[in-house]
Design a protein around this motif. Sequence first.
Motif, PDB file in Angstrom:
ATOM      1  N   ILE A 184       0.835  -1.203   0.000  1.00 51.07           N
ATOM      2  CA  ILE A 184       0.000   0.000   0.000  1.00 51.07           C
ATOM      3  C   ILE A 184       0.871   1.255   0.000  1.00 51.07           C
ATOM      4  O   ILE A 184       0.621   2.217  -0.744  1.00 51.07           O
ATOM      5  N   ALA A 185       1.908   1.238   0.832  1.00 48.66           N
ATOM      6  CA  ALA A 185       2.808   2.392   0.903  1.00 48.66           C
ATOM      7  C   ALA A 185       3.533   2.609  -0.421  1.00 48.66           C
ATOM      8  O   ALA A 185       3.704   3.748  -0.876  1.00 48.66           O
ATOM      9  N   MET A 191      -4.626   4.555   4.949  1.00 47.79           N
ATOM     10  CA  MET A 191      -4.965   3.137   4.835  1.00 47.79           C
ATOM     11  C   MET A 191      -4.036   2.276   5.682  1.00 47.79           C
ATOM     12  O   MET A 191      -4.484   1.328   6.349  1.00 47.79           O
ATOM     13  N   VAL A 192      -2.751   2.587   5.663  1.00 44.11           N
ATOM     14  CA  VAL A 192      -1.795   1.824   6.465  1.00 44.11           C
ATOM     15  C   VAL A 192      -2.125   1.947   7.946  1.00 44.11           C
ATOM     16  O   VAL A 192      -2.089   0.956   8.697  1.00 44.11           O
ATOM     17  N   LEU A 241       5.121   2.639   7.274  1.00 42.75           N
ATOM     18  CA  LEU A 241       5.132   4.037   7.710  1.00 42.75           C
ATOM     19  C   LEU A 241       6.506   4.663   7.499  1.00 42.75           C
ATOM     20  O   LEU A 241       6.619   5.827   7.106  1.00 42.75           O
ATOM     21  N   VAL A 242       7.554   3.894   7.756  1.00 47.33           N
ATOM     22  CA  VAL A 242       8.920   4.388   7.531  1.00 47.33           C
ATOM     23  C   VAL A 242       9.112   4.728   6.057  1.00 47.33           C
ATOM     24  O   VAL A 242       9.711   5.760   5.704  1.00 47.33           O
ATOM     25  N   MET A 243       8.600   3.862   5.172  1.00 43.36           N
ATOM     26  CA  MET A 243       8.696   4.140   3.738  1.00 43.36           C
ATOM     27  C   MET A 243       8.006   5.451   3.390  1.00 43.36           C
ATOM     28  O   MET A 243       8.553   6.291   2.650  1.00 43.36           O
ATOM     29  N   LEU A 244       6.821   5.658   3.911  1.00 45.47           N
ATOM     30  CA  LEU A 244       6.070   6.872   3.609  1.00 45.47           C
ATOM     31  C   LEU A 244       6.750   8.114   4.187  1.00 45.47           C
ATOM     32  O   LEU A 244       6.842   9.156   3.518  1.00 45.47           O
ATOM     33  N   PHE A 245       7.232   7.999   5.415  1.00 47.49           N
ATOM     34  CA  PHE A 245       7.913   9.145   6.033  1.00 47.49           C
ATOM     35  C   PHE A 245       9.184   9.496   5.265  1.00 47.49           C
ATOM     36  O   PHE A 245       9.511  10.670   5.078  1.00 47.49           O
TER      37      PHE A 245
END
Length: 355
Positions: A286-287, A313-314, A335-339
Amino acid sequence: MHLVRSIGKRLFGYRGLVLAAALVAAFSALTPGATDSAELGLGTVRDAIRSQPASGTIAIVEIDAQSLAEIDSWPWPRGVHGQLVDQLNAAGAEMIAFDIDFSSQSDPEEDQEFADALGRSDALVMLPAFRQVAGSGNSDTVYSEPITILRDNAFLAAVNIQADQSGMVRRALVGVETNGLPRPSIASMLSNTQGFAHSDFPIDFAIDPATIPRISYADIVAGRADPDAINGMTLLVGATAIEMGDRYAVPGHGVLPGVVIQAVAAETLIAGGVPAEYGPEIPLLIALIGVLALIGPGATWIRSTSFAASGIMVLVLPLVLESSYQATIAIVPALVMLFAAAAAGSTLVLSLIHI
């Protein structure tokens, strides 16, 4: 194909750097143990959000300060436990589980009185078995089970409680092997859940321990307890008095008596069996879709909205799984990927708006 070609053209530009930063961060987060504390912390936050009452089918018969003051000095004569079993049967108890060590001999007459009460009990009675390390500097395992005269008149269930490296109790055992035999845990027995020895599960601390009914041991023995609070109930007998010392730190609720943790563990299984635990693969996908949308073609507001939606969504996914499907999922790598993707582009926000 157009999206792939468009992304490919930019692999050596700003968008490529954003994607590279996101992937490197995600792979770093997948290192064993790297995100455990963050994952557990988010789980505690979600527990607070989904806080719910216990089922009400299990009640704790607590050896509280009142009971210690009223009844003979601890450890009590085992005939007192026999009186408790008789009183609970008279009130219509369905099941009785003791979280009290009966592995040593006491006065033979008292042992016999307790054994007789176990033998005439209509309610199923469980006594504790556990395994532990022999002592400091000695890694040998010591197995503790009730004495034979008591063991012959009751079922045995494991009561081991284990804290993690942070000193918190977050998981409970499905079963334990003692003396070469697999024993179901008290939580498994109270919830009629089957499983394997040495397997464990996360305790659902969204279940509010304060909502588990409690009845004072002394009130039951003295005949003061309301029979309606016992009839048809599963009773878990154990110490809650501070001076008994059987207390452990748990996430979100401070320090709880061991018997309360056992009850919450049983309530976890009652809610839907052993919780399923999933890895970070789906949240990472998703990310990744969110990151690709961010660096891909299209209007800025569409790309930004898609990226933000992937983050939502995550975050929401484990809440849905924990609330409705008795399951949880790891989300910190996603979340780390998105941040990381957001951080990589933070210095070029104006450029991003006009790309």
